[in-house]
Design a protein around this motif. Sequence first.
Motif, PDB file in Angstrom:
ATOM      1  N   GLY A   1      66.058  38.093  32.945  1.00  0.00           N
ATOM      2  CA  GLY A   1      65.693  37.480  31.673  1.00  0.00           C
ATOM      3  C   GLY A   1      66.107  38.281  30.466  1.00  0.00           C
ATOM      4  O   GLY A   1      65.582  38.068  29.375  1.00  0.00           O
TER       5      GLY A   1
ATOM      6  N   PHE B   1      66.359  29.228  32.346  1.00  0.00           N
ATOM      7  CA  PHE B   1      64.969  29.629  32.221  1.00  0.00           C
ATOM      8  C   PHE B   1      64.193  28.453  31.657  1.00  0.00           C
ATOM      9  O   PHE B   1      64.781  27.503  31.142  1.00  0.00           O
ATOM     10  CB  PHE B   1      64.850  30.843  31.291  1.00  0.00           C
TER      11      PHE B   1
ATOM     12  N   PHE C   1      61.956  32.534  34.784  1.00  0.00           N
ATOM     13  CA  PHE C   1      63.271  32.390  35.398  1.00  0.00           C
ATOM     14  C   PHE C   1      63.302  31.152  36.290  1.00  0.00           C
ATOM     15  O   PHE C   1      62.337  30.858  36.995  1.00  0.00           O
ATOM     16  CB  PHE C   1      63.572  33.641  36.222  1.00  0.00           C
TER      17      PHE C   1
END
Length: 122
Positions: free
Chosen positions: A107, A36, A46
């Motif tokens: 995430g 990320f 991301f």
Amino acid sequence: VQLQASGGGLVQAGGSLRLSCAASGRTFKNYALGWFRQAPGKEREFVAAISWNGDVTYYADSVKGRFTISRENAKNTVYLQMNSLKTEDTAVYYCAADLLYPMVVRGKGQIWGQGTEVTVSS
């Protein structure tokens, strides 16, 4: 599992960098992994993810065709090869891990490493 990212630095636009994320722990091979990034003043986004065995990868549209995620389970390491870098790639890059691949992609990985800073100059 604990994660340690490295490999960031200053590079000119069009150049390349390879980030590494080394993991401690014997169960590294069971984890899906992801990268990320967070640019100044922006939310974390991301970049790429890879399944536990490396068979499945997924990329953000903004990096597709330029970045490649890979892993070497024997070395407990995941890599992010970044080519054709653009100034908009400037950010702090983080690696994340989770036993569930979808959680990494969303995430919501269970484990996060500290970031490594990438600066792309024009």
